[in-house]
Design an enzyme around this catalytic site. Structure first.
Site, short mmCIF file in Angstrom:
data_model
loop_
_atom_site.label_atom_id
_atom_site.label_comp_id
_atom_site.label_asym_id
_atom_site.label_seq_id
_atom_site.Cartn_x
_atom_site.Cartn_y
_atom_site.Cartn_z
N GLU A 175 0.81 -1.23 0.00
CA GLU A 175 0.00 0.00 0.00
C GLU A 175 0.85 1.28 0.00
OE1 GLU A 175 -2.76 -0.53 3.26
OE2 GLU A 175 -3.70 -2.25 2.31
N ASN A 216 2.18 -4.74 -3.35
CA ASN A 216 0.81 -5.22 -3.12
C ASN A 216 -0.10 -4.06 -2.72
OD1 ASN A 216 -0.88 -7.66 -2.57
ND2 ASN A 216 -0.83 -6.98 -0.42
N HIS A 252 -9.97 -6.60 -2.24
CA HIS A 252 -11.01 -6.33 -1.24
C HIS A 252 -12.15 -5.60 -1.95
CE1 HIS A 252 -8.64 -7.60 2.19
NE2 HIS A 252 -7.63 -6.85 1.77
N GLU A 281 -5.69 -10.97 -1.42
CA GLU A 281 -6.51 -10.77 -0.20
C GLU A 281 -7.99 -10.69 -0.54
OE1 GLU A 281 -5.11 -7.44 2.17
OE2 GLU A 281 -3.02 -7.89 1.78
N ASP A 283 -11.74 -10.63 -0.62
CA ASP A 283 -13.01 -10.78 0.10
C ASP A 283 -13.99 -9.79 -0.49
OD1 ASP A 283 -12.20 -8.38 1.38
OD2 ASP A 283 -11.93 -9.33 3.33
C1 XIL Z 1 -5.99 -6.64 8.34
C2 XIL Z 1 -6.26 -7.85 9.22
O1 XIL Z 1 -7.14 -8.70 8.54
C3 XIL Z 1 -6.84 -7.42 10.55
O2 XIL Z 1 -6.95 -8.53 11.43
C4 XIL Z 1 -5.96 -6.34 11.17
O3 XIL Z 1 -6.58 -5.88 12.36
C5 XIL Z 1 -5.77 -5.19 10.22
O4 XIL Z 1 -5.20 -5.69 9.01
N1 XIL Z 1 -4.78 -4.88 3.68
C6 XIL Z 1 -3.75 -5.67 4.13
C7 XIL Z 1 -3.95 -6.58 5.30
O5 XIL Z 1 -2.69 -5.71 3.49
O6 XIL Z 1 -2.77 -6.75 6.04
C8 XIL Z 1 -5.06 -6.09 6.18
O7 XIL Z 1 -5.28 -7.07 7.19
C9 XIL Z 1 -6.30 -5.82 5.38
C10 XIL Z 1 -6.05 -4.74 4.35
#
Ligand code: XIL
Length: 370
Positions: A175, A216, A252, A281, A283
């Site tokens: 990020e 990423n 996401h 990641e 979802d």
């Molecule tokens: C999130 C985790 O899922 C949570 O448990 C934590 O509190 C905060 O981070 N982008 C990312 C991940 O790269 O590391 C993040 O994970 C979600 C967003």
């Protein structure tokens, strides 16, 4: 070759429609048992995701909650049965792994890496540089620029050497660009200047030359200002011979914003730079309560991201950010939202799970990717 690739693309795209039809009319779905009675060896709904993914030639992963893995046997069984790759959801982040300067706490990360070895899974390392989940000693410390550079270098070397040979890919930088396409104004940028990104990749490569090094981010699924800024950054870094190997697309998504139609084209342009790609990641969150249309949209989103990945050889893995709503990060961060995962809180599969199974099954039937 050409014909089969075109056919594969058409067939995979069609599976999304099939999936939608199936999940929209649950009554038309044969029960697993009834379908199995007709075609005992062929019902994809009886196969694990990792079995189906292996046939398709793709790694399928999940983020793993370290506490749940240690305390919830049902959760741990699902991690082992359904996935052939894992990512530590939090256990390898800076605040978890070096909570005090020079004091490393490996236990939870090691437990996951051991679990992965026992279960024949690869591990994605997550993450070395990020603006979140850093310990206070690091962000509040009064270090000179040179001291902070040395701290970062030392952290990267220590962590990569600890896991050397056991982690196949690392999210080196997470990020680092904002939604407008500028380098994100983090304390790393402020304190070290823009060169910190190239430095981190060089150090990671020196520490473990065999692991695939990723950059990423989120909101980079389709072609937009942010993903284009990444494209330009990656192109420049590779011109400078910086060892950057992979572009990680977090994935996401939120059903209310629809689904970008150009994910495959976006993946393709990074592949043309010589990059691997991955969905890292995935979802798909929903404003609660969930209605049937949203459940169907969610299935479409999971399956469409997977299809884009399957169709592009550069895309080496598809990882979901948790697989059950029981431990999802979404409700805690996005007010009023949730239900983002493949399984519900009781580990019951949702239409999205079936959609992923069917998409993988079709890809596997076409044959494993190169
Ligand atoms: C999130 C985790 O899922 C949570 O448990 C934590 O509190 C905060 O981070 N982008 C990312 C991940 O790269 O590391 C993040 O994970 C979600 C967003």
């Amino acid at each position: 070759m050409k014909v089969s690739r075109v056919a594969a693309a058409g067939a995979l795209a069609a599976t999304v429609a099939v999936t939608l039809g199936l999940s929209a009319s649950a009554s038309a779905l044969p029960t697993t048992a009834a379908a199995a009675a007709h075609h005992p060896a062929q019902n994809p709904l009886d196969r694990s995701l990792r079995d189906l993914a292996a046939r398709a030639g793709l790694r399928i992963g999940t983020a793993v909650d370290a506490n749940a893995l240690a305390t919830d046997a049902t959760y741990a069984r699902h991690v082992g049965d359904d996935f052939n790759m894992v990512t530590a959801e939090n256990a390898m982040k800076w605040e978890s792994i070096e909570p005090q300067r020079g004091v490393y706490t490996w236990e939870q990360a090691d437990a996951l890496v051991d679990f992965a070895r026992t279960h024949g899974q690869l591990v994605r390392g997550h993450t070395l540089i990020w603006h979140n989940q850093n310990p206070a000693w690091l962000t509040n410390g009064t270090f000179t620029t040179e001291e902070l550079r040395a701290i970062l270098k030392n952290h990267i070397f220590t962590v990569l050497r600890h896991f050397k040979g056991r982690i196949s890919a690392w999210d080196v930088a997470n990020e680092v660009i904002d939604d407008s396409g500028q380098l994100r104004n983090t304390f790393w940028l402020q304190r070290l200047g823009p060169g910190y990104i190239a430095d981190a990749f060089r150090w990671a490569h020196q520490a473990d030359p065999r692991t695939v090094l990723f950059i990423n981010d989120y909101n980079v699924e389709g072609i937009n200002a942010k993903s284009t800024a990444y494209y330009n950054l990656v192109r420049d870094l590779r011109r400078q011979r910086v060892p950057i190997h992979g572009f990680g697309i977090q994935g996401h998504l939120d059903v209310q914003y629809g689904f970008p139609g150009d994910v495959q084209a976006n993946i393709q342009r990074f592949a043309r730079l010589g990059m691997k790609t991955a969905l890292t990641e995935v979802d798909v969150r929903i404003t609660l309560p969930v209605d049937a249309t949203e459940g169907t949209s969610q299935a479409f989103a999971y399956s469409s991201l997977l299809t884009a990945c399957l169709l592009e050889r550069s895309c080496i893995s598809y990882t979901v950010w948790g697989f059950t709503d029981k431990y999802s990060w979404v409700p805690g961060v996005f007010t009023g939202q949730g239900a983002a995962n493949l399984l519900d809180e009781n580990f019951a599969p949702k239409p999205a799970y079936t959609a992923v199974q069917q998409t993988l099954a079709l890809a596997g039937a076409i044959g494993p990717r190169g």
